[in-house]
Design a protein around this motif. Sequence first.
Motif, PDB file in Angstrom:
ATOM      1  N   MET A   1      -8.474  -3.051  11.855  1.00 23.40           N
ATOM      2  CA  MET A   1      -7.887  -1.718  11.857  1.00 23.40           C
ATOM      3  C   MET A   1      -8.945  -0.666  12.114  1.00 23.40           C
ATOM      4  O   MET A   1      -8.717   0.301  12.827  1.00 23.40           O
ATOM      5  N   PHE A   2     -10.096  -0.895  11.543  1.00 26.59           N
ATOM      6  CA  PHE A   2     -11.178   0.067  11.767  1.00 26.59           C
ATOM      7  C   PHE A   2     -11.806  -0.129  13.136  1.00 26.59           C
ATOM      8  O   PHE A   2     -12.175   0.824  13.802  1.00 26.59           O
TER       9      PHE A   2
ATOM     10  N   TYR B   1     -12.799   9.701  -0.480  1.00 22.17           N
ATOM     11  CA  TYR B   1     -12.882   8.791  -1.621  1.00 22.17           C
ATOM     12  C   TYR B   1     -11.601   8.840  -2.451  1.00 22.17           C
ATOM     13  O   TYR B   1     -11.109   7.808  -2.926  1.00 22.17           O
ATOM     14  N   ASN B   2     -11.071  10.040  -2.624  1.00 26.59           N
ATOM     15  CA  ASN B   2      -9.826  10.163  -3.368  1.00 26.59           C
ATOM     16  C   ASN B   2      -8.681   9.468  -2.650  1.00 26.59           C
ATOM     17  O   ASN B   2      -7.828   8.841  -3.263  1.00 26.59           O
ATOM     18  N   LYS B   3      -8.695   9.590  -1.351  1.00 22.33           N
ATOM     19  CA  LYS B   3      -7.652   8.950  -0.560  1.00 22.33           C
ATOM     20  C   LYS B   3      -7.755   7.432  -0.665  1.00 22.33           C
ATOM     21  O   LYS B   3      -6.755   6.724  -0.698  1.00 22.33           O
ATOM     22  N   LEU B   4      -9.004   6.967  -0.731  1.00 22.42           N
ATOM     23  CA  LEU B   4      -9.234   5.540  -0.846  1.00 22.42           C
ATOM     24  C   LEU B   4      -8.747   5.028  -2.210  1.00 22.42           C
ATOM     25  O   LEU B   4      -8.175   3.951  -2.312  1.00 22.42           O
ATOM     26  N   LEU B   5      -8.965   5.841  -3.233  1.00 23.52           N
ATOM     27  CA  LEU B   5      -8.463   5.461  -4.559  1.00 23.52           C
ATOM     28  C   LEU B   5      -6.945   5.453  -4.572  1.00 23.52           C
ATOM     29  O   LEU B   5      -6.316   4.696  -5.304  1.00 23.52           O
ATOM     30  N   ASP B   6      -6.367   6.315  -3.759  1.00 24.27           N
ATOM     31  CA  ASP B   6      -4.921   6.442  -3.705  1.00 24.27           C
ATOM     32  C   ASP B   6      -4.273   5.167  -3.159  1.00 24.27           C
ATOM     33  O   ASP B   6      -3.084   4.938  -3.358  1.00 24.27           O
TER      34      ASP B   6
ATOM     35  N   GLY C   1      -2.971  -6.827  -0.427  1.00 29.89           N
ATOM     36  CA  GLY C   1      -4.332  -6.928   0.119  1.00 29.89           C
ATOM     37  C   GLY C   1      -5.127  -5.644   0.033  1.00 29.89           C
ATOM     38  O   GLY C   1      -6.027  -5.407   0.840  1.00 29.89           O
ATOM     39  N   HIS C   2      -4.805  -4.809  -0.956  1.00 37.11           N
ATOM     40  CA  HIS C   2      -5.497  -3.515  -0.973  1.00 37.11           C
ATOM     41  C   HIS C   2      -6.952  -3.631  -1.410  1.00 37.11           C
ATOM     42  O   HIS C   2      -7.786  -2.857  -0.968  1.00 37.11           O
ATOM     43  N   VAL C   3      -7.273  -4.625  -2.238  1.00 36.10           N
ATOM     44  CA  VAL C   3      -8.663  -4.757  -2.679  1.00 36.10           C
ATOM     45  C   VAL C   3      -9.561  -5.073  -1.487  1.00 36.10           C
ATOM     46  O   VAL C   3     -10.607  -4.441  -1.282  1.00 36.10           O
TER      47      VAL C   3
ATOM     48  N   VAL D   1      -6.296   5.551   9.534  1.00 29.75           N
ATOM     49  CA  VAL D   1      -6.247   4.124   9.187  1.00 29.75           C
ATOM     50  C   VAL D   1      -5.754   3.957   7.751  1.00 29.75           C
ATOM     51  O   VAL D   1      -4.914   3.095   7.462  1.00 29.75           O
ATOM     52  N   LEU D   2      -6.263   4.817   6.866  1.00 31.37           N
ATOM     53  CA  LEU D   2      -5.825   4.742   5.471  1.00 31.37           C
ATOM     54  C   LEU D   2      -4.324   4.981   5.373  1.00 31.37           C
ATOM     55  O   LEU D   2      -3.609   4.264   4.676  1.00 31.37           O
ATOM     56  N   ASP D   3      -3.841   5.994   6.087  1.00 29.48           N
ATOM     57  CA  ASP D   3      -2.400   6.297   6.078  1.00 29.48           C
ATOM     58  C   ASP D   3      -1.601   5.121   6.611  1.00 29.48           C
ATOM     59  O   ASP D   3      -0.548   4.773   6.075  1.00 29.48           O
ATOM     60  N   GLY D   4      -2.144   4.522   7.658  1.00 28.92           N
ATOM     61  CA  GLY D   4      -1.464   3.385   8.260  1.00 28.92           C
ATOM     62  C   GLY D   4      -1.301   2.252   7.264  1.00 28.92           C
ATOM     63  O   GLY D   4      -0.236   1.630   7.176  1.00 28.92           O
ATOM     64  N   PHE D   5      -2.345   2.011   6.497  1.00 29.87           N
ATOM     65  CA  PHE D   5      -2.271   0.939   5.501  1.00 29.87           C
ATOM     66  C   PHE D   5      -1.276   1.280   4.405  1.00 29.87           C
ATOM     67  O   PHE D   5      -0.517   0.424   3.944  1.00 29.87           O
ATOM     68  N   MET D   6      -1.264   2.539   4.005  1.00 30.25           N
ATOM     69  CA  MET D   6      -0.353   2.952   2.930  1.00 30.25           C
ATOM     70  C   MET D   6       1.098   2.794   3.350  1.00 30.25           C
ATOM     71  O   MET D   6       1.962   2.464   2.543  1.00 30.25           O
ATOM     72  N   LYS D   7       1.376   3.076   4.604  1.00 32.40           N
ATOM     73  CA  LYS D   7       2.768   3.048   5.061  1.00 32.40           C
ATOM     74  C   LYS D   7       3.239   1.625   5.327  1.00 32.40           C
ATOM     75  O   LYS D   7       4.422   1.350   5.339  1.00 32.40           O
ATOM     76  N   ARG D   8       2.295   0.724   5.563  1.00 28.45           N
ATOM     77  CA  ARG D   8       2.674  -0.588   6.035  1.00 28.45           C
ATOM     78  C   ARG D   8       3.500  -1.357   5.010  1.00 28.45           C
ATOM     79  O   ARG D   8       4.455  -2.022   5.338  1.00 28.45           O
TER      80      ARG D   8
END
Lengths: 315, 443
Positions: free
Chosen positions: B80-81, B134-139, B110-112, B97-104
């Motif tokens: 993805m990256f 970083y906050n988004k990543l924690l989200d 597999g978030h870890v 990419v982060l948004d894409g993972f959240m929506k998937r």
Amino acid sequence: MSLTKMTRLPLARLLSSIHLQQQQLLPLLHPSISPITSIPRRCALHSEYRRPGKPREYKRPWDLRNFDFKKAVAVLKEHFTLLQSEVHDRIVVGPEGRPLIEHMLEQNRVVWEFRGPESLKEWTVSSDREIGGQSEISLTLGKHNTCFLHGTLNTTPPRDGETRYSGYCTVRSKQPKYSFDRKKHHDWTSFNSLHLRVRGDGRPWMINIATENYYTHQKDDLYHYFMFTRGGPYWQDVKIPFSKFFLAQRGRVQDDQHPLWLDKINTIGFTLGDNADGPFQLEIDFIGVTNDYAHTEEFAYEHYKKNPEVKSKLS
Amino acid sequence: MKCSRCLLQLWSLRPLGQSAWPAAHCVSQLQSASCSQPTVLYQSQNQVLRRFHSSPVRTKSRMPAEQQQKNKSLATIDDMFERVSDDAKVKDTFSKVLDGFMKRDVRRRGHVEFIYAALKKMPEFGVERDITIYNKLLDVFPKEVFVARNVLQLMFNHYPRQQECGLQILEQMEQYGVVPNIETKVLLIQIFGEKSHPVRKYQRVMYWYPRFRHINPFPLPQKLPEDPVELSHLSLSRIANDLSAKITVYQRPRTDVGENGEEITSPHIVGIQSPDQMELLAKHNPNRPVFVEGPFPLWLKKKCVHYYILRADPIPFEEKVEEPYDPERSFFYPLQLDLDLERDFGEYVTFDVEDVDEGPVFAMCMTGQGDQVALNQWISGLQLNNPILGRVPTLFRLNAGPRELQESGAGSASEKQREKHPNEAEPEFIDEEEPQKRQAMKP
């Protein structure tokens, strides 16, 4: 590493909170070439660092000793002369080999003064080479017989698959001893500040003070504070109150802080680990302790409740 | 056990057909109940006899699609990256990419692994110092799943892999000097609960960082100036440690095109001198040489700059003159007191140390090019304010690389010789020249 340990702060990082360093590729410059006075080795008193993947070595206690009759005689002679001078100093002269009036009224004391090659024998140097890193450090005499500490810092971590960070250089004083290898401690209870005269190159250093402990699990406890150098051709006087020192064990800052007890100080050390690759230098003229009447603080870090309530705004 | 095996054998002998299905169903259940047997794959039926807790219904219906999905998902995390990295490695693409993972996936499967991969990629995208990222990543962590619900769970590490991952995020923030904010705290509490390890770490960070944020007595700006003249301005005023010192820019960096069409770059030369230093230089014995020494390193955060100094050897003991204090220098308090009081040890507040006498420093400079030409220019510039420099022999003790402040050992022998015969004609030696003449010689 266990979760409980990981959550503690590595104290070297406290510096990174101070300067948000930008990653810049600096030209790697050659360090000044001079003879290394001592091979970097572990200056901690206790056990050796065992690198990941290296099997543990078991040695019988008598394998570590080197029995030699000639040497034994020489050592005995040396220790008995030491004992004689100790007894003489304490009974005839006064406490710690000085007259009583001087001992009672002294306001400051020079503990380590760097004049001549003899004064360097009380120090050991060490770098991350012992964990597989590539930093170098050496301790030599400067032009005016001061201590001159120089080397190169390299933050490339060793390729052992476990170690993630590297890059430190350190110098530490040796444990002073009485005759027959009894431990001798510095007693600084009548002083409240550390006083150094140094000349650096603008890099921050960390000062580590080791005290005598009772339990073996406290053997790696050190008290730390930071020393910032100005750089430039002038000497700089640094004065650090003992109340500012905080406790850390193996590089992790502890929650339960308490003031440094000054009655049994074993060693003092200086560590460089500011994540900047390149050469460094530090000259030390003397290290002393002083009594600063203007400073009344007992301990700089307040205590909170052990298990604080976290107020969440969610519910 | 035995009966199930019999059934299997029986069934395998049967001809294929519609009627096979119920039996197969029964067999698979039997098989899964007795487990531990190697699973048998029936090609003809396109059906797997699964292990213990998977239901055959699910196996039948999902099999091919899931297989594909799985293959894909293993690759995606790094991919993805990698995929977006072709167009532009910036903050926008990273958060996309982060948004894409959240929506998937609602379950964030597999978030870890995803977070570990993202942490590794952060420096590439230049977002390693961005608190919002970083906050988004924690989200990405699912909320309220990993919160410990009772004392026992709290005592033991509840969901240790996830907590370790959360700690890793905080550790990377630490490494890059990013201080977490209130949003980080809320997220951590939502994800891991109030007394979990990551929250503990957050509390420690917030206790210690503010205490050490401003302890540096020689602070530097967040971002060092790019301009070399400004940078030398900053560093010279830092090392001079004198507010009355005056900084002079002798030459700005510029590139000229010479007569032959070649480019001539002239480096910047910035010097500093305080009134005290000027006074010292004016008193200097003209028969003794002064030295230009350097380069010496100075570290500003992660940047290393070099400076040069003009200095003299320490004044020998017999030449030292004790100057009486001028009583008119201060009308407000006496500069010298000659009282004969009884003093005891309690009143001595200075250290009993021999002073290190290294000789006075007269001026300092920084230049982009540490050769003699540039330094000559500096000296001739200094000469305007310090006329004595015209009469004093100036020696250059320069090193190719950075070196210690005092030379030691082999290097000093040749210089000592030079000092002994300062009047000999040597290439470094500059003797009583007019500044104008010297400047004219320069290209």
